[in-house]
Every structure is written in structure tokens, then in C-alpha cells.
Write a protein that holds these residues in place. Structure first.
Motif: not given
Length: 231
Positions: A61-66, A17-19, A24-25
Motif C-alpha cells: 500500500g505505502p509503496l504504491l502511494t509513494l 503508513v500509519a493506517f 497490522i496491530i
């Protein structure tokens, strides 16, 4: 030392999530300061694309990781392969979105008769001269240029696009581009029209900028023939 699978999964998810947030930033910073300065993003309809890229990058990305990162059920090699595939997919979507924004960015602000038209790299018909390439970008973004036509030709061309958010064909020909300072004669005509308005700042003129999704106002220095800011 054995790491608790639940704790490991949580740490990997937080790191992902941080990545994603950093990606995005970075994209927002680059888009808003380099590709679309002065609020041009909303004028050319790029905001929905940027928000879509940000949402997909942050969620997919994070959802697939989860879903896929299950250290209690898979070996280390399998977990590494899963993460590599997830990152490849995420970066692929992110890269495609960034590329789409890059080809739709304003490359030129072409002044024609009494207004600017936003010209993207895909709009340009032909080769750009060295003189035009030497024009400094405004705020690291588009190059403000003047379209060299006779006064009568300019007037006839612009008549056909009043009320339309698109550039006329003559504004797409880089062979007709010149440094913006060569349009000082036209700027002075516009200045004469604005003198009747006592609220207008002396020495500058306000010129509309026409984009596909809206308009903005360019504030110009008449004597220097330079673009000061976009409102």
C-alpha cells in the motif's frame, strides 16, 4: 492557499503508513487473542501466513502511494481515484489473508485417548450439536471437547497416528464430541501415570496438543475436567 506538493505527498505517505500499521496491530491482536490463543499459531503453521499478510499490507500500500501519488502532475480527482484503487487493492489482499487465517484457526481441541488434536473449521465432518456449541471457548478461542469412543477404540485409533501431526478421522466427527468434563475418567488414568513423577503438580495433568506444525502441552484440572492453560 496552495499546499507544497512535496509536503502533501509526504503527509499522505505518512498517513498511509500509519493506517497500515494500525491494520497490522489489529490483526495481530485478534489473531493471537481470539483465533490462536496460547501460542497455537505456531503449532498449526499459521505464523508464516500472518507475517506475509503483515509484510504485504505494510509494503504494498505505502509503496504504491509513494509511486503513484504525484500531486505536482495530477489533478485532485485523479489523485483521489488513485488512492481509492490503492486502498481497495491493499484491503483486498489484507482481507484475503485474514480470511485464510480464519479458516485455519483452531475451532476445537479434541481430546482422544491421551492427547488433544487441533481441529479447524474445515476439518469438521458434519453438523455440530447444540451441546457442543454450548461448550465455552477456551480463552475466546477453540472449544475443548472430548471424543466419545470406547477405551479400546481410542487406543487403536491413536496407535495409527503416533508420530504424525494430524488428527485421526474419528476426531473430525462432531457427532462424537462431548463436553471435556466427560473425559474425567481418562484424565484420572493419565494422572495415575504421572504420580510417579514427583515434579508434577498434584491435581493437574499434562496432555500433549498435536498440531500440523508442532506440539504444545495442555495443563488440565483433573477433578473439574477443564483446560487451565497451554504451555
Amino acid at each position: 492557499m496552495t499546499v507544497n506538493p512535496t509536503l502533501l505527498r509526504r503527509r499522505v505517505l505518512i498517513a498511509h503508513v500509519a493506517f497500515s500499521v494500525l491494520l497490522i496491530i489489529g490483526l495481530f491482536f485478534w489473531v493471537l487473542t481470539r483465533w490462536y490463543p496460547g501460542g497455537l499459531l505456531t503449532r498449526v503453521g499459521g505464523m508464516p501466513i500472518l507475517l506475509s499478510v503483515a509484510a504485504i499490507t505494510l509494503v504494498v500500500g505505502p509503496l504504491l502511494t509513494l509511486i503513484l501519488f504525484r500531486p505536482e502532475k495530477k489533478r485532485t480527482r485523479e489523485l483521489a481515484l488513485d488512492m481509492a484503487l490503492i486502498l481497495a487493492l491493499q484491503l483486498g489482499v489484507f482481507g484475503y489473508g485474514a480470511w485464510t487465517l480464519s479458516i485455519q484457526r483452531p475451532a476445537y481441541l479434541a481430546f482422544l485417548y491421551d492427547r488433544f488434536f487441533v481441529i479447524t473449521p474445515r476439518d469438521v465432518l458434519g453438523n455440530v450439536t447444540a451441546e457442543v456449541k454450548a461448550v465455552p471457548p477456551w480463552s475466546n478461542g477453540p472449544r475443548p471437547v472430548c471424543v466419545k469412543l470406547s477405551y479400546g477404540a481410542e487406543r487403536e485409533v491413536v496407535k495409527t497416528v503416533y508420530g504424525l501431526n494430524e488428527a485421526p478421522p474419528m476426531a473430525l466427527l462432531p457427532g462424537a464430541y462431548a463436553p471435556l468434563s466427560e473425559g474425567r475418567t481418562r484424565f484420572k488414568f493419565i494422572q495415575e501415570d504421572e504420580k510417579a513423577d514427583s515434579t508434577k503438580q498434584t491435581g493437574v495433568i499434562h496432555v500433549p496438543i498435536i498440531g500440523r506444525a508442532g506440539q504444545a502441552q495442555a495443563v488440565m484440572d483433573v477433578e473439574k475436567g477443564t483446560l487451565l492453560r497451554i504451555e
